[in-house]
Design a protein around this motif. Structure first.
Motif, PDB file in Angstrom:
ATOM      1  N   TYR A 122       0.868  -1.221   0.029  1.00 57.94           N
ATOM      2  CA  TYR A 122      -0.095  -0.034  -0.096  1.00 57.94           C
ATOM      3  C   TYR A 122       0.903   1.326   0.043  1.00 57.94           C
ATOM      4  O   TYR A 122       0.421   2.469   0.310  1.00 57.94           O
ATOM      5  CB  TYR A 122      -0.791   0.024   1.222  1.00 57.94           C
ATOM      6  N   ARG A 141      -9.735  13.151   6.622  1.00 59.08           N
ATOM      7  CA  ARG A 141      -9.522  11.763   6.738  1.00 59.08           C
ATOM      8  C   ARG A 141      -8.842  11.534   8.154  1.00 59.08           C
ATOM      9  O   ARG A 141      -8.310  12.461   8.774  1.00 59.08           O
ATOM     10  CB  ARG A 141      -8.736  11.010   5.684  1.00 59.08           C
ATOM     11  N   GLY A 204      -6.244  -3.227   3.631  1.00 55.37           N
ATOM     12  CA  GLY A 204      -6.912  -2.526   2.710  1.00 55.37           C
ATOM     13  C   GLY A 204      -7.862  -3.461   2.007  1.00 55.37           C
ATOM     14  O   GLY A 204      -7.870  -4.581   2.204  1.00 55.37           O
ATOM     15  N   ASP A 205      -8.310  -2.685   0.741  1.00 55.17           N
ATOM     16  CA  ASP A 205      -9.357  -3.319  -0.174  1.00 55.17           C
ATOM     17  C   ASP A 205      -8.606  -3.450  -1.452  1.00 55.17           C
ATOM     18  O   ASP A 205      -9.469  -3.679  -2.427  1.00 55.17           O
ATOM     19  CB  ASP A 205     -10.692  -2.426  -0.197  1.00 55.17           C
ATOM     20  N   LYS A 208      -6.727   0.968  -1.394  1.00 51.58           N
ATOM     21  CA  LYS A 208      -6.146   1.855  -0.482  1.00 51.58           C
ATOM     22  C   LYS A 208      -6.258   1.278   0.995  1.00 51.58           C
ATOM     23  O   LYS A 208      -7.004   0.373   1.115  1.00 51.58           O
ATOM     24  CB  LYS A 208      -7.037   3.047  -0.641  1.00 51.58           C
ATOM     25  N   GLN A 210      -7.274   0.777   4.766  1.00 54.09           N
ATOM     26  CA  GLN A 210      -8.617   0.833   5.357  1.00 54.09           C
ATOM     27  C   GLN A 210      -8.346   0.819   7.063  1.00 54.09           C
ATOM     28  O   GLN A 210      -9.083   1.344   7.677  1.00 54.09           O
ATOM     29  CB  GLN A 210      -9.489  -0.273   5.112  1.00 54.09           C
ATOM     30  N   SER A 211      -7.208  -0.014   7.331  1.00 46.45           N
ATOM     31  CA  SER A 211      -6.897  -0.295   8.742  1.00 46.45           C
ATOM     32  C   SER A 211      -5.514  -0.422   9.156  1.00 46.45           C
ATOM     33  O   SER A 211      -4.695  -0.992   8.264  1.00 46.45           O
ATOM     34  CB  SER A 211      -8.067  -1.288   9.362  1.00 46.45           C
ATOM     35  N   LEU A 226      -9.104   1.312  12.576  1.00 49.47           N
ATOM     36  CA  LEU A 226      -9.477   1.991  11.569  1.00 49.47           C
ATOM     37  C   LEU A 226      -8.833   3.084  10.919  1.00 49.47           C
ATOM     38  O   LEU A 226      -8.482   3.996  11.821  1.00 49.47           O
ATOM     39  CB  LEU A 226     -10.954   2.295  11.392  1.00 49.47           C
ATOM     40  N   ASP A 228      -7.412   5.820   7.156  1.00 52.31           N
ATOM     41  CA  ASP A 228      -7.540   6.150   5.916  1.00 52.31           C
ATOM     42  C   ASP A 228      -6.121   5.965   5.516  1.00 52.31           C
ATOM     43  O   ASP A 228      -5.875   6.116   4.058  1.00 52.31           O
ATOM     44  CB  ASP A 228      -8.064   7.418   5.781  1.00 52.31           C
TER      45      ASP A 228
END
Length: 305
Positions: A122, A141, A204-205, A208, A210-211, A226, A228
């Protein structure tokens, strides 16, 4: 053939270029990016004497212009190795080879990586090592800053102008940063803290962050936190891979010098953040550069005697 080649154009390298060229030496500065080094990644500088509050990039540009006043030349390149042939030193880059009577290594350092799952995946997609570069992408964020030293707190404070919340994660129960920085952080309503925690994974997904998985250093418990974005400031590693065959570094890669900035090899000097030293600041790099700029003049003059 130049009198001196300077590897790196941070504050130390630019100061060495100024002093050496002012002594009427022919100087080539090899840089792999924009002049300024870590200054280009620094939001505000407020502890450089005589300047007051200034942005890192502005101070870098001022130093660059000053360093070129006496004829120092600049070239872009990635240094691969240095060969010591006594009175001649060869600096080998990926696309050219340069020769000089002396070399000043001012290559600096880079932000240390944690080495946890998700960090590399990431990088550039929520993981960053430069608040100035990437902070504006995270408006409103929630951001996590890893570390407890000056850089972590300074950059955490900088990020509050964009983020809705900044959480500083530190492996201990108190910060290592200067007291004045700690006081500013504690007073800032956008900053909170996760004490005695270390990151063990970034998730992340696939697009990006996520945690962050945080492990409690006392209980061993792991929680999903959590966030960003994750900004990492856990220390520095020297950029000295090209000097490994010269046997001038310690086990961690920092270059060892005496008070004259001399390494164990005559005609090869090291300055600034790349040195095995107790403090790495703009002011110390500038001091190192001025010494090396004078010492290299003495060395080259001795070759001509």
């Amino acid at each position: 053939m130049k009198d001196v080649i300077i590897i790196g154009s941070g504050p130390g390298g630019m100061t060495a270029a100024l002093y050496a060229s002012r002594s009427d030496l022919s100087v080539l500065v090899i840089e792999r990016g924009a002049p300024g080094g870590q200054l280009m990644n620094t939001a505000d500088v407020e502890n450089y004497p005589g300047v007051g509050l200034v942005t890192g990039p502005d101070l870098a540009m001022s130093m660059y212009e000053n360093s070129s006043n006496f004829g120092a030349e600049h070239a872009y390149g990635n240094v691969i190795s240095i060969e010591d042939h006594g009175a001649v030193k060869k600096v080998i880059c990926d696309d050219a080879t340069y020769e000089a009577k002396a070399v000043i290594i001012a290559s600096g350092s880079d932000h240390r990586k944690i080495g946890i799952p998700g960090e590399e995946e990431y990088s550039g997609r929520g993981v960053s090592y430069c608040a100035v570069c990437d902070g504006a992408f995270f408006k409103d964020r929630h951001l996590v800053v890893i570390g407890g030293g000056d850089s972590a707190v300074e950059e955490g404070l900088y990020l509050t102008q964009f983020a809705s919340r900044v959480t500083i994660v530190h492996r201990r129960d108190e910060l290592r940063a200067q007291k004045i920085l700690q006081e500013r952080a504690f007073k800032n309503e956008k900053i909170d803290f996760q004490w005695n925690k270390v990151p063990v994974a970034i998730e992340g997904d696939d697009v990006k962050v996520q945690s962050v998985q945080l492990k409690d250093t006392q209980t061993g418990e792991v929680e999903n936190f959590l966030a960003d974005g994750v900004f990492i400031y856990i220390g520095l590693d020297p950029l000295t891979e090209f000097a490994k065959d010269l046997s001038i570094t310690n086990e961690e890669g920092w270059i060892q010098t005496n008070n004259h900035m001399e390494t164990r090899l005559p005609g090869i000097y090291a300055i600034g953040d790349v040195r095995d030293t107790v403090l790495r600041q703009i002011a110390t790099a500038v001091g190192d550069g001025s010494i090396a700029g004078q010492e290299v003049y003495k060395y080259i003059t001795s070759l001509e005697d």
